[in-house]
Design a protein around this motif. Structure first.
Motif, PDB file in Angstrom:
ATOM      1  N   ILE A   1      -1.352  31.257 -14.749  1.00 37.04           N
ATOM      2  CA  ILE A   1      -0.455  32.388 -14.494  1.00 37.04           C
ATOM      3  C   ILE A   1      -1.273  33.645 -14.230  1.00 37.04           C
ATOM      4  O   ILE A   1      -2.149  34.016 -15.024  1.00 37.04           O
ATOM      5  CB  ILE A   1       0.474  32.636 -15.701  1.00 37.04           C
ATOM      6  CG1 ILE A   1       1.161  31.339 -16.127  1.00 37.04           C
ATOM      7  CG2 ILE A   1       1.494  33.705 -15.358  1.00 37.04           C
ATOM      8  CD1 ILE A   1       2.134  30.787 -15.141  1.00 37.04           C
ATOM      9  N   ASP A   2      -0.973  34.290 -13.112  1.00 43.39           N
ATOM     10  CA  ASP A   2      -1.640  35.548 -12.775  1.00 43.39           C
ATOM     11  C   ASP A   2      -1.288  36.626 -13.789  1.00 43.39           C
ATOM     12  O   ASP A   2      -0.109  36.836 -14.106  1.00 43.39           O
ATOM     13  CB  ASP A   2      -1.215  35.999 -11.374  1.00 43.39           C
ATOM     14  CG  ASP A   2      -1.909  37.276 -10.944  1.00 43.39           C
ATOM     15  OD1 ASP A   2      -1.261  38.337 -11.001  1.00 43.39           O
ATOM     16  OD2 ASP A   2      -3.088  37.206 -10.575  1.00 43.39           O
ATOM     17  N   LYS A   3      -2.298  37.313 -14.339  1.00 41.59           N
ATOM     18  CA  LYS A   3      -2.076  38.306 -15.387  1.00 41.59           C
ATOM     19  C   LYS A   3      -1.168  39.444 -14.931  1.00 41.59           C
ATOM     20  O   LYS A   3      -0.346  39.947 -15.707  1.00 41.59           O
ATOM     21  CB  LYS A   3      -3.415  38.858 -15.870  1.00 41.59           C
ATOM     22  CG  LYS A   3      -4.265  37.846 -16.620  1.00 41.59           C
ATOM     23  CD  LYS A   3      -5.566  38.461 -17.110  1.00 41.59           C
ATOM     24  CE  LYS A   3      -6.400  37.437 -17.875  1.00 41.59           C
ATOM     25  NZ  LYS A   3      -7.678  38.003 -18.351  1.00 41.59           N
ATOM     26  N   ALA A   4      -1.330  39.861 -13.682  1.00 37.33           N
ATOM     27  CA  ALA A   4      -0.491  40.951 -13.168  1.00 37.33           C
ATOM     28  C   ALA A   4       0.978  40.536 -13.129  1.00 37.33           C
ATOM     29  O   ALA A   4       1.867  41.327 -13.460  1.00 37.33           O
ATOM     30  CB  ALA A   4      -0.965  41.361 -11.778  1.00 37.33           C
ATOM     31  N   LYS A   5       1.238  39.279 -12.743  1.00 38.54           N
ATOM     32  CA  LYS A   5       2.620  38.795 -12.699  1.00 38.54           C
ATOM     33  C   LYS A   5       3.204  38.670 -14.102  1.00 38.54           C
ATOM     34  O   LYS A   5       4.385  38.943 -14.317  1.00 38.54           O
ATOM     35  CB  LYS A   5       2.676  37.453 -11.983  1.00 38.54           C
ATOM     36  CG  LYS A   5       2.356  37.528 -10.488  1.00 38.54           C
ATOM     37  CD  LYS A   5       2.476  36.169  -9.831  1.00 38.54           C
ATOM     38  CE  LYS A   5       2.174  36.259  -8.336  1.00 38.54           C
ATOM     39  NZ  LYS A   5       2.276  34.929  -7.675  1.00 38.54           N
ATOM     40  N   VAL A   6       2.370  38.248 -15.053  1.00 38.44           N
ATOM     41  CA  VAL A   6       2.834  38.150 -16.439  1.00 38.44           C
ATOM     42  C   VAL A   6       3.223  39.531 -16.954  1.00 38.44           C
ATOM     43  O   VAL A   6       4.298  39.704 -17.557  1.00 38.44           O
ATOM     44  CB  VAL A   6       1.742  37.541 -17.339  1.00 38.44           C
ATOM     45  CG1 VAL A   6       2.163  37.604 -18.802  1.00 38.44           C
ATOM     46  CG2 VAL A   6       1.465  36.102 -16.943  1.00 38.44           C
ATOM     47  N   LYS A   7       2.371  40.514 -16.717  1.00 35.85           N
ATOM     48  CA  LYS A   7       2.640  41.873 -17.177  1.00 35.85           C
ATOM     49  C   LYS A   7       3.914  42.418 -16.543  1.00 35.85           C
ATOM     50  O   LYS A   7       4.749  43.047 -17.216  1.00 35.85           O
ATOM     51  CB  LYS A   7       1.461  42.780 -16.829  1.00 35.85           C
ATOM     52  CG  LYS A   7       1.599  44.201 -17.346  1.00 35.85           C
ATOM     53  CD  LYS A   7       0.355  45.016 -17.028  1.00 35.85           C
ATOM     54  CE  LYS A   7       0.495  46.453 -17.549  1.00 35.85           C
ATOM     55  NZ  LYS A   7      -0.714  47.257 -17.219  1.00 35.85           N
ATOM     56  N   LYS A   8       4.090  42.154 -15.261  1.00 37.87           N
ATOM     57  CA  LYS A   8       5.275  42.625 -14.553  1.00 37.87           C
ATOM     58  C   LYS A   8       6.537  41.960 -15.093  1.00 37.87           C
ATOM     59  O   LYS A   8       7.577  42.609 -15.282  1.00 37.87           O
ATOM     60  CB  LYS A   8       5.118  42.321 -13.059  1.00 37.87           C
ATOM     61  CG  LYS A   8       6.103  43.044 -12.157  1.00 37.87           C
ATOM     62  CD  LYS A   8       5.731  42.793 -10.695  1.00 37.87           C
ATOM     63  CE  LYS A   8       6.608  43.594  -9.747  1.00 37.87           C
ATOM     64  NZ  LYS A   8       6.227  43.375  -8.335  1.00 37.87           N
ATOM     65  N   ALA A   9       6.442  40.662 -15.374  1.00 39.25           N
ATOM     66  CA  ALA A   9       7.597  39.924 -15.888  1.00 39.25           C
ATOM     67  C   ALA A   9       7.988  40.407 -17.279  1.00 39.25           C
ATOM     68  O   ALA A   9       9.173  40.614 -17.573  1.00 39.25           O
ATOM     69  CB  ALA A   9       7.285  38.428 -15.915  1.00 39.25           C
TER      70      ALA A   9
END
Length: 509
Positions: free
Chosen positions: A21-29
């Motif tokens: 999982i891309d960290k930026a996508k996790v943070k955004k989610a």
């Protein structure tokens, strides 16, 4: 790759089978889910802090006690429609995706909350006023039926397995922020305009804030991507059956109950002990302090605000710790703590000393942190991707019907018995349910979601998880070898016993 629970793998698991999982996508989610949840719970939670005012506005002919109970009952009745909202949004979430449904729930919540601020008083339109209030609350309840479970699934499916507890804990961090913000707005307004003006028009302002807050939440959720687990589930369905995509889930609710009954019962138990404590502390306590202990409304709410701010600092640490030691210990500790400490805590709350009141409330708050700190990471892991939203939403909202009557029932019990300890006894009952649930639940920490392959936060972590999977498979094979050897020994013994019997029969020799 995310797989269905029934999928049989005939080839060795490879590094590419683990979703990184891309960290930026996790943070955004996480941000979209937590802040959106804060927006919704600001709308839903502010009602508890102005219940005393709404009782006077919409039920002016009743006695103060009946006004309070009636206003809290209007809070509780919408919980009856939450299962309908849960089933509806759950099916939609498993059919069309988590992100789309979460955008829809926040729109419905914002509109229904804004409309509460527009309702004329009882003096203006009579019985129609409380009827319109109830309709708006029913719309809120329908919306919330799909909100929390959808947000929990959304975050859990984005989170790496080793950090699911920490990342999911921010969802209820957002809920508490929503409650704190709602309480803060109520206190600020009432202190600025005074009690008379607040009763006349000031109580409407927090509900009007739902419109801009809803737009912010909608923007955040619309900008977030669909979860990897759901996307990969659609890809798998496309490979299996082109007609399956866009159709209803191929498993009925009856099948969900028969196949996942244990998970459903565990879900109900966790939700009961957590949400009863949640509503007792954060919704009923302001009314309890003002109506039963005769503190001013602002004073009671201020104490709750301070307690909730303290909870904010504890919440992420509980989630982080659960990634290390597991979710079960926190469910057990929170439940046992409530069973033992509920009566002492309420003795402190009813002591008449502000310092001891704060200590009693803080004790309950820390125990509540043990529960809500792990709930959002525990529940989604119990069901496979294709039924996760609908199964969880159904079980969650059925149990929330019981939890939702907590403020009303607690107020009624105190009024009818005259015993200020009734809320403590109430908490002890649900604490016993929590202990039983902790005993029977399976640990979900540091494991893939049910029916899914692992999620990792980096390529290195994916390699470590792959090795852990290999180690687990090797241990399982060794265990099966032992079982097979035991069975072979038992079969040999049965053959000897069979032959001994045959030897004793003349016609079978």
């Amino acid at each position: 790759m995310s797989t269905g629970e029934s999928t049989i793998r005939n080839e060795p698991m490879q590094i590419d089978d683990i979703t990184v999982i891309d960290k930026a996508k996790v943070k955004k989610a996480v941000t979209a889910a937590a802040l959106g949840n804060a927006m919704e719970w600001f709308d839903f939670g502010v009602y508890g802090f102005v219940a005393y005012a709404l009782g006077k506005v919409f039920f002016p002919e009743a006695s103060p006690s009946v006004q309070t109970i009636a206003a809290l009952a209007t809070f509780s009745v919408p919980f009856l429609v939450r299962p309908l909202g849960g089933v509806f949004f759950g099916v939609m979430g498993d059919k069309f995706g988590r992100q789309k449904v979460l955008s829809a729930t926040i729109i419905l919540m914002a509109i229904s909350t804004f409309c509460i601020g527009l309702i004329p008083s009882y003096e203006s339109i009579g019985i129609l006023a409380p009827i319109l209030l109830l309709l708006c609350k029913l719309a809120q309840g329908f919306s919330v039926g799909g909100e929390y479970t959808g947000a929990a699934v959304f975050v859990a499916e984005f989170a790496p397995d080793r950090r699911r507890g920490f990342l999911s804990s921010w969802l209820d961090f957002g809920s508490i922020i929503g409650f704190v913000s709602g309480a803060g707005v109520v206190v600020l307004l009432s202190s600025i305009v005074g009690e008379a003006q607040f009763l006349e028009w000031g109580w409407r302002v927090p509900f009007f804030l739902a419109a801009p807050l809803g737009l912010i939440g909608l923007y955040l959720r619309h900008a977030a991507e669909e979860t990897p687990a759901f996307t990969e589930q659609l890809e798998r369905m496309e490979k299996e059956d082109q007609d399956a995509v866009g159709s209803a889930p191929r498993i009925s609710f009856k099948e969900i109950v028969s196949k996942y009954w244990r998970s459903l019962l565990v879900c109900v138990g966790i939700v009961l002990v957590t949400n009863v404590t949640y509503y007792m502390l954060l919704t009923y306590m302001p009314t309890y302090l003002s109506h039963n202990l005769h503190y001013s409304e602002d004073h009671g709410v201020l104490i709750i605000i301070v307690v909730m701010v303290g909870m904010l600092f504890v919440q992420p640490f509980v989630g982080m710790a659960s990634d290390r030691i597991g979710r079960r210990p926190f469910i057990a500790a929170g439940s046992l703590g409530l069973l033992v400490a509920a009566i002492p805590a309420f003795h402190l709350i009813t002591s008449g000393n502000t310092g001891w009141i704060f200590v009693g409330l803080l004790l309950l708050a820390v125990l509540l942190n043990c529960l809500i700190g792990v709930m959002a990471s525990t529940l989604p892991a119990m069901f496979p991707t294709r039924v996760r939203y609908s199964a969880l939403a159904s079980a969650f909202n059925i149990s929330v019907i019981i939890a939702g009557v907590t403020p009303t029932l607690a107020a009624w019990l105190v009024e009818t018995t005259g015993d200020l300890m009734m809320p403590a006894y109430y908490l002890m009952v649900v604490a016993a349910i929590g202990l039983i649930t902790a005993y029977f639940m399976h640990e979900t920490a540091n494991k893939p979601m049910r029916g899914d392959t692992p999620n990792a936060g980096s390529r290195r972590e994916a390699r470590e998880l792959l090795q852990e999977q290999y180690d687990h498979i090797e241990a399982s094979v060794d265990g099966l070898d032992v079982e097979i050897n035991d069975m072979q020994d038992k079969l040999a013994d049965l053959e000897r016993r069979k032959q001994a019997l045959i030897d004793r029969h003349p016609d079978l020799v």
